[in-house]
Design an enzyme around this catalytic site. Structure first.
Site, PDB file in Angstrom:
ATOM      1  N   VAL A  16       0.834  -1.203   0.000  1.00 47.92           N
ATOM      2  CA  VAL A  16       0.000   0.000   0.000  1.00 47.92           C
ATOM      3  C   VAL A  16       0.872   1.258   0.000  1.00 47.92           C
ATOM      4  CG1 VAL A  16      -1.740   1.321   1.256  1.00 47.92           C
ATOM      5  CG2 VAL A  16      -1.916  -1.175   1.136  1.00 47.92           C
ATOM      6  N   SER A  18       3.903   1.863  -0.986  1.00 48.18           N
ATOM      7  CA  SER A  18       4.593   2.142  -2.255  1.00 48.18           C
ATOM      8  C   SER A  18       3.639   2.724  -3.289  1.00 48.18           C
ATOM      9  CB  SER A  18       5.248   0.874  -2.789  1.00 48.18           C
ATOM     10  OG  SER A  18       4.297  -0.151  -3.014  1.00 48.18           O
ATOM     11  N   ARG A  48      13.487  -2.006   6.308  1.00 42.87           N
ATOM     12  CA  ARG A  48      14.634  -2.482   5.538  1.00 42.87           C
ATOM     13  C   ARG A  48      15.065  -1.400   4.541  1.00 42.87           C
ATOM     14  NH1 ARG A  48      11.109  -6.702   5.834  1.00 42.87           N
ATOM     15  NH2 ARG A  48      10.307  -6.326   3.734  1.00 42.87           N
ATOM     16  N   ASP A 202      -9.866 -10.225  10.939  1.00 43.26           N
ATOM     17  CA  ASP A 202      -9.831  -9.037  10.094  1.00 43.26           C
ATOM     18  C   ASP A 202     -11.226  -8.419   9.971  1.00 43.26           C
ATOM     19  OD1 ASP A 202      -8.387  -7.462   7.713  1.00 43.26           O
ATOM     20  OD2 ASP A 202     -10.304  -8.185   6.946  1.00 43.26           O
ATOM     21  N   LYS A 206     -13.013  -4.658  11.421  1.00 42.50           N
ATOM     22  CA  LYS A 206     -13.777  -3.754  10.561  1.00 42.50           C
ATOM     23  C   LYS A 206     -15.203  -3.579  11.080  1.00 42.50           C
ATOM     24  CE  LYS A 206     -10.963  -5.101   6.598  1.00 42.50           C
ATOM     25  NZ  LYS A 206     -10.874  -5.907   5.360  1.00 42.50           N
ATOM     26  N   GLY A 305      -5.780  -4.749  -1.781  1.00 38.65           N
ATOM     27  CA  GLY A 305      -4.821  -4.537  -2.856  1.00 38.65           C
ATOM     28  C   GLY A 305      -4.154  -3.183  -2.738  1.00 38.65           C
TER      29      GLY A 305
END
Length: 432
Positions: A16, A18, A48, A202, A206, A305
């Site tokens: 996400v 990036s 990293r 998950d 939510k 995504g």
């Protein structure tokens, strides 16, 4: 347009993060025009630093996230690292040092949303988190703003793409759970450890966020009843099809009929094929909202995504930056009702129960008596002898609406009957 840029610190640069950085760079002119000032990526905190990150100036990369948010010249912190710590400490530090926050962190918001909202208000900052629920689907802002003048009574939805992909495969191909999970993993829809998805953690986070916003009350993750989908079988889907239903893992948030309490739960459920949620395929998400004035609304789209989630993050970033320029803050926490969260035992719905029973006269009468003794009314019964013989039969009972506590008492009593060899499955029936 103001020429001095608004400075943004990005915490996390994975799938996400990036995408957020890429869109900020490639759409810089459009974002500036929409906001009224340029936005500048002032730093990117990562674990990293040696990893090559295409399109990101290595000089912006740091492992010292704390120093980045303490810089004093950061206007907005975008947090996409996930988890509880260090995200919580970094967000509170950002507020205390002058920055507003855009987050995609459902776990943290479900656990500590009230405290974070309180600190944001105290410091005069924004806390936006559209990306925390249902990826790219605009959902939190409509609930917080578009429906602010309405009374929301129910939020019913598919909020996890991995589980929906698995259940859709089981439904459409007849695959077993493990086979469908293996395909989801191979395609990248499921993590190597899918526990958070398939066991409902998950979706429960939510659900806590959605219930709190929809009903203007405090709902924490611990308040949400959670049941995973690993026990759903091909036989369950066959039974669902005979009823004109399919099976989905649903997040369900409801206001009691008398308005005095709320419930939030996540579990597999049968829903009629006529319900809009039944047609949600693959890894997509959809949320069905029922309110007094607006009636029934459905929000649909990709729920996860990099690019879809980044779209929601950037939408929040634009809103927060606009607020910064105007010297205002957007909607904060709205928990004025302070409604209690009822236990799962008080939830009322229909049930589908599959029993393995002795194939002999009188069994159905015994089973019906147990249901009656616990105040659970039977709608339909289907009994079928086993093809492999063995003196056993399959008995499927569909009930009228009853409380979860009554149903649990019924099942416990059924297990004690000598003629009941086992309870093969119990599934709630929703959306009718």
């Amino acid at each position: 347009m103001r020429t001095r840029p608004l400075k943004v610190a990005l915490l996390g640069c994975g799938v996400v993060g990036s995408e957020v950085a890429r869109i900020m760079t490639t759409h810089a002119d459009d974002l500036a025009a929409r906001i009224g000032a340029p936005v500048e990526l002032a730093g990117v905190a990562v674990r990293r630093p040696s990893k090559v990150r295409e399109g990101i100036d290595p000089a912006l990369v740091t492992t010292d996230a704390t120093a980045l948010v303490k810089g004093g010249d950061i206007d907005v912190v975008v947090e996409v690292i996930g988890g509880i710590e260090p995200a919580r400490t970094l967000i509170t530090t950002a507020f205390e040092h002058g920055a507003s926050v855009v987050s995609a962190n459902k776990a943290l918001l479900a656990q500590d949303g009230a405290a974070l909202h309180a600190l944001a208000e105290e410091q005069g900052r924004d806390l936006y988190y559209e990306a925390a629920v249902a990826g790219a689907i605009p959902l939190i802002r409509p609930l917080r703003e578009s429906l602010a003048g309405d009374k929301v009574n129910r939020v019913l939805g598919i909020v996890n793409g991995t589980t929906n992909f698995i259940l859709d495969k089981m439904d459409s191909t007849g695959a077993g759970y493990q086979e469908a999970l293996d395909e989801a993993t191979a395609l990248g829809y499921a993590e190597a450890d899918p526990t958070a998805d398939v066991e409902g953690f998950d979706a429960a986070a939510k659900a806590a966020i959605l219930a709190g916003i929809a009903f203007h009350t405090r709902v924490r993750l611990d308040d949400v009843y959670r049941e995973g989908m690993t026990e759903v079988t091909a036989a369950d889907f066959a039974s669902a099809k005979r009823m004109g239903c399919t099976i989905k893992l649903l997040a369900i948030c409801e206001r009691a009929a008398d308005g005095g309490s709320v419930t939030a739960r996540v579990h597999p459920a049968m829903i009629p094929l006529s319900h809009p949620l039944a047609s949600v395929r693959g890894a997509y998400n959809a949320v069905f909202v029922e309110s007094d004035a607006a009636g029934q609304l459905m929000f649909y789209g990709p729920g996860a995504g990099g690019a879809p989630t980044a779209s929601a993050v950037l939408g929040d970033l634009v809103a927060v930056c606009r607020n910064k320029l105007s010297g205002a803050t957007g909607p904060g926490d709205s928990a004025y009702t302070q409604l209690p969260v009822s236990s799962m035992g008080e939830v009322v719905t229909r049930y589908h129960i599959s029993l393995d029973v002795a194939d002999k006269p009188g069994v159905l009468a015994q089973v019906a008596t147990v249901f009656a003794e616990h105040g659970v009314s039977i709608d339909t019964v289907r009994q079928q002898g086993r093809q492999d013989g063995g003196g056993e039969a399959s008995l499927v009972v569909v009930t009228h609406r009853a409380s979860d506590a009554s149903l649990n008492g019924t099942v416990e009593a059924l297990r004690n009957l000598d003629t009941v060899r086992g309870v093969a499955s119990i599934m709630r029936v929703e959306g009718e």
